[in-house]
Design an enzyme around this catalytic site. Structure first.
Site, short mmCIF file in Angstrom:
data_model
loop_
_atom_site.label_atom_id
_atom_site.label_comp_id
_atom_site.label_asym_id
_atom_site.label_seq_id
_atom_site.Cartn_x
_atom_site.Cartn_y
_atom_site.Cartn_z
N LEU A 66 6.26 -48.08 -21.33
CA LEU A 66 6.75 -47.34 -22.49
C LEU A 66 5.56 -46.55 -23.05
O LEU A 66 4.44 -47.06 -23.10
CB LEU A 66 7.30 -48.26 -23.58
CG LEU A 66 8.65 -48.93 -23.33
CD1 LEU A 66 9.01 -49.82 -24.52
CD2 LEU A 66 9.75 -47.91 -23.09
N ASP A 67 5.82 -45.32 -23.49
CA ASP A 67 4.77 -44.52 -24.09
C ASP A 67 4.19 -45.22 -25.31
O ASP A 67 4.86 -46.03 -25.97
CB ASP A 67 5.32 -43.15 -24.54
CG ASP A 67 5.64 -42.25 -23.37
OD1 ASP A 67 5.19 -42.54 -22.24
OD2 ASP A 67 6.33 -41.24 -23.59
N PHE A 68 2.97 -44.88 -25.63
CA PHE A 68 2.28 -45.39 -26.83
C PHE A 68 3.16 -45.24 -28.07
O PHE A 68 3.28 -46.17 -28.88
CB PHE A 68 0.97 -44.61 -26.99
CG PHE A 68 0.30 -44.76 -28.33
CD1 PHE A 68 -0.40 -45.93 -28.64
CD2 PHE A 68 0.33 -43.74 -29.26
CE1 PHE A 68 -1.04 -46.07 -29.86
CE2 PHE A 68 -0.31 -43.86 -30.48
CZ PHE A 68 -0.99 -45.03 -30.79
N THR A 70 6.46 -44.87 -28.28
CA THR A 70 7.84 -45.34 -28.14
C THR A 70 7.92 -46.84 -28.40
O THR A 70 7.11 -47.61 -27.91
CB THR A 70 8.36 -45.05 -26.72
OG1 THR A 70 8.24 -43.65 -26.45
CG2 THR A 70 9.83 -45.45 -26.58
#
Length: 305
Positions: A66-68, A70
């Site tokens: 998961l993105d930073f 998100t």
């Protein structure tokens, strides 16, 4: 969902072989940099020191990313065999994922399939970002598919905003953020792909959340549905005024759907679109297979040839 700290890790699924955590926004999954004061890796070590595996680089086997910025559901395998079974589900495209987002503007169509191919942006100053095919400097664009369902229309800090459910049918870097931006409805708080606006300093976070996850491994079906963070009780700036599609109905569709058979090129469960067959998945590329094998060799059992 309060800001992340070492102590407040939320577990939404736990078994002998897997954990699913509700990751906070603006928290990295792992990092070798000592300057990172908080990572999911550190939260897990604090909460479950007995589960950390010294044979891994970070102590835990994260099954996906998961993105930073998100938040939401992220699966952690607790041993090599479990990681191997999760890997096979991802490789066979049997994993179901759905995200919630607030996007700029009122999306007029209730359901949209976004099919822009996505590649890396080679333009100066944008080398760590992605872009859609046809954009100047777009390198090696790959087929990408996202299903979007509008849930609500409303206002965020006085600006028109739509709450949507997003289902990625492929797994490109920043896919949901790039596709929403290409649609003309960037995610609220996305400073990379969003439109420059005086209101962009209003959100305290990027409004993208991994809401639902199902990984049907051979031994167990790992399924988790996290709390919806985009409700007025948690953010007074968000004021919905029109319900387009109840979220509860879509959750029932996702949970009731039959898992695909374990076969190469299988399809993940996706929300039905009346009168239209599901879009096909592009075949696995050599680069994807090499990436899978590298991941597998570090974290899991040897792959089946």
């Amino acid at each position: 969902m309060e800001p992340g700290s070492v102590e407040n890790l939320c577990i939404v699924y736990q078994s002998r072989d897997f954990l699913v955590v509700n990751k906070h926004w603006d928290v990295r999954i792992d990092s070798k940099t000592w300057r990172e004061t908080l990572t999911l890796q550190k939260q897990l070590r604090h909460r479950f020191p007995e589960l950390a595996d010294p044979d891994t680089c970070y102590g835990f086997r994260f099954c996906h990313q998961l993105d930073f910025s998100t938040s939401g559901a992220l699966c952690v395998a607790l041993n090599k065999a479990a990681a191997g079974s999760a890997y096979r589900c991802f490789k066979e495209r049997r994993v179901t994922k759905a995200y919630l987002a607030l996007v700029r503007g009122h999306v007029q169509e209730s359901r949209i399939t976004i099919s822009h191919a996505i590649g890396r942006n080679s333009m100066e100053g944008r080398t760590h970002t992605m872009c859609i095919e046809g954009t100047q400097g777009c390198e090696n664009p790959k087929p990408s598919l996202t299903e979007l369902v509008v849930l609500e229309h409303g206002l965020y800090a006085g600006d028109p905003v739509s709450k949507v459910l997003l289902q990625p049918l492929t797994g490109r870097t920043h896919q949901l953020r790039v596709h929403c931006s290409a649609l003309g409805h960037p995610i609220v708080g996305d400073l990379t792909y969003g439109q420059a606006s005086g209101q962009e300093d209003q959100p305290f976070r990027m409004m993208l959340h991994a809401f639902y996850l199902r990984i049907p491994t051979e031994a167990e079906c790992v399924e988790a549905c996290t709390p919806d963070p985009f409700v007025p009780a948690l953010d007074a700036c968000w004021s919905p005024h029109t319900v387009v599609q109840p979220l509860s109905q879509l959750i029932q569709v996702l949970r009731a759907a039959r898992d695909p058979e374990p076969a190469e090129g299988g399809h993940s469960t996706h929300l039905p679109r009346p009168g239209r067959p599901p879009p096909p998945h592009p075949p696995e590329t050599e680069a994807q297979r090499a990436s899978y094998l590298q991941w597998l060799s570090e974290w899991t059992l040897e792959p089946d040839n």
